[in-house]
Design an enzyme around this catalytic site. Structure first.
Site, mmCIF file in Angstrom:
data_model
loop_
_atom_site.group_PDB
_atom_site.id
_atom_site.type_symbol
_atom_site.label_atom_id
_atom_site.label_comp_id
_atom_site.label_asym_id
_atom_site.label_seq_id
_atom_site.Cartn_x
_atom_site.Cartn_y
_atom_site.Cartn_z
ATOM 1 N N LYS A 87 40.634 25.003 -29.855
ATOM 2 C CA LYS A 87 39.337 25.800 -29.711
ATOM 3 C C LYS A 87 38.548 24.971 -28.492
ATOM 4 C CE LYS A 87 35.518 26.851 -33.134
ATOM 5 N NZ LYS A 87 34.793 26.392 -34.397
HETATM 6 C C1 E4P Z 1 33.087 28.549 -35.835
HETATM 7 O O1 E4P Z 1 34.157 28.623 -35.276
HETATM 8 C C2 E4P Z 1 31.845 27.674 -36.062
HETATM 9 O O2 E4P Z 1 32.321 26.577 -36.543
HETATM 10 C C3 E4P Z 1 30.818 28.228 -36.920
HETATM 11 O O3 E4P Z 1 30.824 29.500 -37.456
HETATM 12 C C4 E4P Z 1 29.426 27.612 -36.562
HETATM 13 O O4 E4P Z 1 28.352 28.102 -37.549
HETATM 14 P P1 E4P Z 1 27.086 27.651 -37.826
HETATM 15 O O5 E4P Z 1 26.230 27.968 -37.031
HETATM 16 O O6 E4P Z 1 26.731 27.721 -39.214
HETATM 17 O O7 E4P Z 1 27.221 25.803 -37.523
#
Ligand code: E4P
Length: 217
Positions: A87
């Site tokens: 990622k």
């Molecule tokens: C995606 O890969 C992220 O980890 C996640 O969806 C972020 O979500 P949040 O805005 O609830 O922190």
């Protein structure tokens, strides 16, 4: 649409896996930090534990913000298990890293996408998937689902292979709206996935069936 769970909590991952609907997992540094996991070895060990539960794709995020660091970290993360997806944040350095991993056949998830322009760049660089954060867009008074629709439209125009992973999902309606919009994947908290189960008429209907069954059992 594939279902990923957005958590680093092993019990939650196991629960979603046992429901039979889990296709993968996304994590991020904030989710890991919440668990109090610290140090590279502990983090990598935790990713391994996640990969032991889930055979589908598991996104593991690089912590570096420069190209060299991202490459070094991503190469190491990709060796943890064959289902690891590296990622990488949506930055200029991140795009270069995506290009590098794409050439090596290592899957990438371009994270922190907030616009169609960013989505196009990540797809051009060869990202396997991109993560538009729809909940955070809603929080800032824009329409997150509309961004998914826009990216689906653009990727369709050019037959990009990059998958659209709707992230930052807050509730069950987000999931349904993303499915309507044509997202390839939704990564969701366990509460949002479980929220899809609920309908009062299901509960009322089941209670009635259980009651009536007593009459002939
Ligand atoms: C995606 O890969 C992220 O980890 C996640 O969806 C972020 O979500 P949040 O805005 O609830 O922190």
């Amino acid at each position: 649409m594939k279902f990923y769970i957005d958590t680093a909590v092993l019990e939650e991952i196991q629960e979603a896996h046992d429901m039979g609907i889990l296709d993968g997992v996304t994590t991020n540094p904030s989710l890991m930090a919440k668990l109090g996991i610290s140090g590279k070895e502990a983090v990598n060990f935790h990713y391994k534990a996640i990969c032991n539960i889930v055979k589908g794709e598991v996104s593991a995020e690089v912590l570096s913000t420069n190209y060299a660091g991202m490459i070094a970290e991503g190469d190491e993360l990709s060796k943890i298990a064959s289902n690891i997806v590296v990622k990488i944040p949506m930055t200029g350095e991140g795009l270069k890293a995506i290009k590098y991993f794409s050439a090596k056949g290592i899957k990438t998830n371009c994270t922190l996408v907030f616009s169609a322009g960013q989505a196009i760049l990540a797809a051009k660089a060869g990202a396997t998937m991109i993560s538009p954060f729809i909940g955070r867009i809603d929080d800032s008074n824009w329409d997150g689902v509309q961004l998914i629709e826009q990216i689906v439209h653009i990727f369709g125009n050019y037959h990009f292979n990059t998958e659209i992973l709707a992230a930052s999902i807050r509730n069950p309606l987000h999931i349904v709206k993303c499915a309507e919009a044509g997202a390839d994947i939704a990564t969701c908290p366990l509460s949002a996935i479980k929220g899809l189960l609920k309908h009062p008429l299901t509960d009322i209907g089941l209670a009635q069936f259980v009651e009536d069954a007593k009459k002939f059992m």
